[in-house]
Design an enzyme around this catalytic site. Sequence first.
Site, PDB file in Angstrom:
ATOM      1  CB  CYS A 363       1.328 -16.824 -38.654  1.00 50.80           C
ATOM      2  SG  CYS A 363       2.374 -15.752 -37.677  1.00 50.80           S
ATOM      3  NE  ARG A 392      10.848 -14.118 -34.894  1.00 50.02           N
ATOM      4  CZ  ARG A 392      10.141 -14.846 -34.051  1.00 50.02           C
ATOM      5  NH1 ARG A 392      10.374 -14.752 -32.745  1.00 50.02           N
ATOM      6  NH2 ARG A 392       9.203 -15.658 -34.480  1.00 50.02           N
ATOM      7  CD  GLN A 410       9.237 -20.083 -34.643  1.00 54.65           C
ATOM      8  OE1 GLN A 410       8.290 -19.957 -35.411  1.00 54.65           O
ATOM      9  NE2 GLN A 410       9.320 -19.429 -33.506  1.00 54.65           N
ATOM     10  CG  ASP A 412       5.685 -21.840 -37.251  1.00 53.87           C
ATOM     11  OD1 ASP A 412       4.900 -21.990 -36.301  1.00 53.87           O
ATOM     12  OD2 ASP A 412       5.712 -20.830 -37.971  1.00 53.87           O
ATOM     13  CG  HIS A 414       0.347 -21.217 -38.185  1.00 55.54           C
ATOM     14  ND1 HIS A 414       1.510 -21.108 -38.896  1.00 55.54           N
ATOM     15  CD2 HIS A 414       0.456 -20.372 -37.135  1.00 55.54           C
ATOM     16  CE1 HIS A 414       2.281 -20.215 -38.304  1.00 55.54           C
ATOM     17  NE2 HIS A 414       1.685 -19.753 -37.238  1.00 55.54           N
ATOM     18  CE  LYS A 494       2.609 -16.878 -24.132  1.00 55.00           C
ATOM     19  NZ  LYS A 494       3.755 -16.213 -24.743  1.00 55.00           N
ATOM     20  CG  HIS A 540       0.069 -18.700 -33.882  1.00 52.61           C
ATOM     21  ND1 HIS A 540       0.676 -17.998 -34.893  1.00 52.61           N
ATOM     22  CD2 HIS A 540      -1.112 -18.081 -33.655  1.00 52.61           C
ATOM     23  CE1 HIS A 540      -0.106 -16.995 -35.251  1.00 52.61           C
ATOM     24  NE2 HIS A 540      -1.198 -17.017 -34.519  1.00 52.61           N
TER      25      HIS A 540
END
Length: 671
Positions: A363, A392, A410, A412, A414, A494, A540
């Site tokens: 992000c 991570r 991911q 992923d 946004h 979420k 997200h």
Amino acid sequence: MKRPVREILADAISRDPSIIGAKLGAVVYDLHTPVEAEPSALEPVRTSTPEGLAVLRHSTAHVMADAVQRLFPGTKVTIGPATAHGFYYDFDKPSGPFTDEDLAHIEQKMLEIVEQKRPFRRTVVSRAEAHAHFQKLGESYKRELIDAIPEGEEISLYHHGEGADEWTDLCMGPHVPHTGYLRAVKLVSVAGAYWRGDERNPMLQRIYGTAFATPADLREHLRLLEEAKKRDHRKLGRELELFMFDEHAPAMPFFLPRGAFVYNRLVGYMRSLYERYGYEEVVTPQIFDKKLFETSGHLPNYRENMFLPVTAELLDKAKMDLRLGLHGATDPHSYREADKVRDEAVIGHLDDLERTAQKPMNCPCHCLIFRSRRRSYRELPWRVADFGRLHRYERGGVVHGLARVRSFCQDDAHIFCAPAEMQTEIQSFIDLLYEVYAAVGFAKVDVKLATRPDTRIGTDAQWDDAERALAAAVESRGLGYEVSPGEGAFYGPKLEFHIEDALKRSWQLGTIQVDYALPDRFGLEFTGPDGAAHRPVMLHRAILGSLERFMAVYIEHTGGAFPVWCAPEQATVVTVSEKQDEYAHEVVRALKARGLRATADTSSDKLGAKIRSARLLRVPYILVVGDKEVEARMVAPRSRDLDKNLDPLPLAAFVERLLGEAEPPRLAGRT
RNA sequence: GCUGGCGUAGCUCAAUCGGUAGAGCACCUGCCUUGUAAGCAGGGGGUUAGGGGUUCAAGUCCCCUUGCCAGCUCCA
């Protein structure tokens, strides 16, 4: 006037013995508990429902604790709740862990108690009586539990058995009428667990068990457990040569060619949908100045999960300065002086040593791109996708195959939009998500709305808007959802999407999360139609979640039998003898020419052995070619999914057939 | 991170009380020339996770490190 539930529902119970309780409002009562209600106000609870099963399992936990205390005197009880698939009970057993033989004995003793059909009884006692009762038994853990019950709340005990056979536990209930209901019971495993889940507390011995309404249900459950063991993605990953691990990079997967193919196919599939749903993809860096993560808030909040790499140059410089610092000590004979100089040098360099950080999330990158130039309301919503690699640091005990790793990516993206655009964007995301889940074969999806936690940032008005947009979007798609109160992130609510796999296990994959905070921290702005600056909101979102974890779920869901569209090999040609080698290669060429994935097995194995190896690799089609097929320019396919031989057909016809299966399924009614 | 367990050939596993490291599969070579879940023979392959200790002798016992497994906890 209060009457026992059993009396009020007497008619229904006589017709249906699986009724073990009744719901009045949201509370489940057992049959012997007196309530004041009309029969119509009571909703029967049956052992076949999730609520009824939970009651059954909790009762089984009591019986297990009873059995344990009979067999192992001196063992103290703690807590024993029902879980999603069974129950557990934690014991303080002075003589150490339970063995498998112990479990067998306990199960035997439980059966005796079950056969005696001992009735469950509930009594309400005062706090003092409760303390006195458990103190007499030496049950020291119950003291803490009693003290934790809020003032003014009823303290109830549950008993089963009578006289010398009576066994009592502090318990809210409810329970089944008598132990005879517990006829499908199995103790599954033992494990250590900390009292109240806190590692500073003593380690207790936990016994996991499960219980079902009928023996058939139990057998099915045990079958699924067996099957899950067979499908373990770590085992299949090795057998099918999908991925590997190595000690040089603990918890970071290496995808082998076959696994990488599936992985890339999934990414490719997501990309193709992104095109249709108006996303743009970016490629972003891996390592950043740590200031980025101070701005984003990751370093203050997420530091223990981050890798903080350091360059050799910085490290060498720090080492060199350290040495010089030590030599520069005014009095080399004074430890104190030398230590002081060294410590100062160390501290002085610590900042340098963590000047860079690996990104744990994408992000912040997207915020940097967003604010790299002026943005107009005309270019919103801006949907930006990123398959960047994330790192991570996960603690040693939590990593697990592909399901929990330290290096992953991911699907992923946004979405930067005006607050008013949120709901439409969430709706569109839900459509995309359901299309993906349908394509990979997850038919059952549960939606959860995680709402504002106690500690949070942002205004109540923002939270209202965000929660409303999420709920409205789900409703607009005709979907039901469950609210998880207080489970949202501190910066926004979420939606979570949980799927059920082929073995009836639930996994959370997708999520969409509203975030006002990051746009604030990065000072993001767009120019509105009014010419003024406005702050966008950020969504997200991910559908597969992490590709690695998704692979774990997908491998176990499919048992390694990937559908034709993403299987690393779609067909393998096996020859009856080497006389057909040339034709086998021709078949492979014909398939490859149409973008299909095929290999030929021209080894000196016999046909049976070749078929066996191809089946072990879960290849969707095995094409047998012998003299007959060469002669007629045909293939004799064996279908993995139909588990049978198909009629031989001309090569060209098979190519067409395979092409028809080689694309991911699309939702009907879409273009 | 915590508790417990494990680490022997690429894989699955043997090796009695501390006494010569072994099998099947896989791999390589050769033979066989095959019709729907394992053809035959031979061969190569090991610092027993790494390091230290005890012992005449360690895969085996002790200590440290590392990785993995089960569970706990964690997954802003």
